[in-house]
Write an enzyme that holds these catalytic residues in place. Structure first.
Site, PDB file in Angstrom:
ATOM      1  N   HIS A  82      25.090   0.796  43.114  1.00 54.38           N
ATOM      2  CA  HIS A  82      25.335   1.385  41.615  1.00 54.38           C
ATOM      3  C   HIS A  82      26.864   0.925  41.388  1.00 54.38           C
ATOM      4  O   HIS A  82      27.321   0.452  40.032  1.00 54.38           O
ATOM      5  CB  HIS A  82      25.288   2.900  41.419  1.00 54.38           C
ATOM      6  CG  HIS A  82      24.048   3.260  41.110  1.00 54.38           C
ATOM      7  ND1 HIS A  82      22.709   3.024  42.036  1.00 54.38           N
ATOM      8  CD2 HIS A  82      23.465   3.668  40.082  1.00 54.38           C
ATOM      9  CE1 HIS A  82      21.447   3.588  41.285  1.00 54.38           C
ATOM     10  NE2 HIS A  82      22.023   4.168  40.116  1.00 54.38           N
ATOM     11  N   HIS A 121      25.654   8.649  48.190  1.00 59.66           N
ATOM     12  CA  HIS A 121      26.449   7.811  49.003  1.00 59.66           C
ATOM     13  C   HIS A 121      27.701   8.718  49.667  1.00 59.66           C
ATOM     14  O   HIS A 121      28.055   9.658  49.142  1.00 59.66           O
ATOM     15  CB  HIS A 121      26.722   6.938  47.987  1.00 59.66           C
ATOM     16  CG  HIS A 121      25.687   5.632  47.615  1.00 59.66           C
ATOM     17  ND1 HIS A 121      25.695   4.748  48.639  1.00 59.66           N
ATOM     18  CD2 HIS A 121      25.300   5.263  46.477  1.00 59.66           C
ATOM     19  CE1 HIS A 121      24.805   3.980  48.040  1.00 59.66           C
ATOM     20  NE2 HIS A 121      24.445   4.178  46.831  1.00 59.66           N
TER      21      HIS A 121
END
Length: 277
Positions: free
Chosen positions: A162, A210
């Site tokens: 992302h 993450h």
């Protein structure tokens, strides 16, 4: 007479060396060295981040754990905030959304007959996605495992796809579209791009999918990809006789005019034999 002949030979040799080092081959060599140097310079921070991640450097490990746990507690306490984060990361700033924006930009560039600029945008976005995928599968870093997770994501963790997609996509959109924005309004697209890049990073860590270092690694790798492809495009501009452009002016300012954006410059179109001396 002999001294004059020797002096003429030395002068001829000097002129030959000067011509050799100032011709098109020498210019190409200088641009090549500059491109390699600049790409290596921006790739070094990512390489360092990769080494620190792979070696589980204690300060970085503690930073990742502390940040993930703190943001996870906040997420558990505010379910509505989690829904907002999930909307932005899964819809507004999702990699599919970002790539569709770049794809629409490429189509528009093709309608403008800006073939090379369209190729640059497509190659930058595609190579960024492929490189990110390859690095993920080489590093094979596990995602955070938190109690009562508020979100899930497949695949490996480093670098954040992302974050990398946001960096490359926003860079492509900015560098292509800036010439179309009035100078007084240009801080606005910069602000939107920075917000998107930072916002993506925050949502990925806040949702617990993450680590901080994953996001930073994605940003750094995205910058390296954009730098490499941009230098290649600048080399083409130099070959056509066009001047270098500042980042604040966009990659190809000529796109803002109605003329053919890829028409050779007047200096390049006029050959040496056509110039008035």
């Amino acid at each position: 007479m002999a001294q004059r002949t020797a002096r003429s030979r030395r002068l001829g040799t000097f002129r030959a060396l000067l011509a050799r080092h100032s011709g098109p081959d020498a210019a190409f060599g200088r641009r090549l060295v500059l491109a390699v140097t600049a790409t290596a310079a921006v790739a070094v921070p990512f390489a360092l981040a990769l080494v620190l991640v792979e070696s589980r450097w204690p300060p970085l490990y503690r930073l990742d754990r502390a940040t993930a746990e703190r943001l996870h507690r906040t997420a558990l306490e505010h379910p509505a905030w989690v829904r907002v984060l999930d909307f932005f990361t899964g819809v507004v700033w999702d990699p599919v959304t970002m790539r569709l924006l770049v794809a629409a930009l490429v189509v528009w560039l093709l309608t403008r007959r800006a073939w090379r600029l369209a190729t640059w945008a497509a190659v930058t976005a595609t190579s960024g996605a492929l490189i990110g995928f390859l690095v993920k599968n080489v590093v094979e870093r596990a995602r955070p495992h938190l109690p009562e997770p508020v979100a899930h994501a497949p695949g490996f963790s480093f670098p954040s796809g992302h974050a990398m997609t946001a960096m490359t996509s926003c860079a492509v959109l900015l560098l292509v579209l800036l010439p179309l924005v009035p100078r007084a309004w240009r801080p606005l697209p910069w602000a939107l791009a920075v917000t998107a890049v930072l916002g993506v990073g925050y949502t990925r860590v806040a949702l617990g999918v993450h680590w901080v270092s994953d996001v930073v690694g994605g940003w750094l790798l995205g910058i390296a990809v954009v730098t490499a492809t941009t230098l290649a495009f600048e080399a083409w501009r130099a070959d056509t006789g066009r001047p270098r452009t500042a980042v604040s002016e966009g990659l190809e300012p000529e796109i803002s005019s109605d003329a053919d954006p890829e028409a050779p410059s007047r200096a390049a179109a006029v050959g040496p034999s056509d110039r008035v001396t």
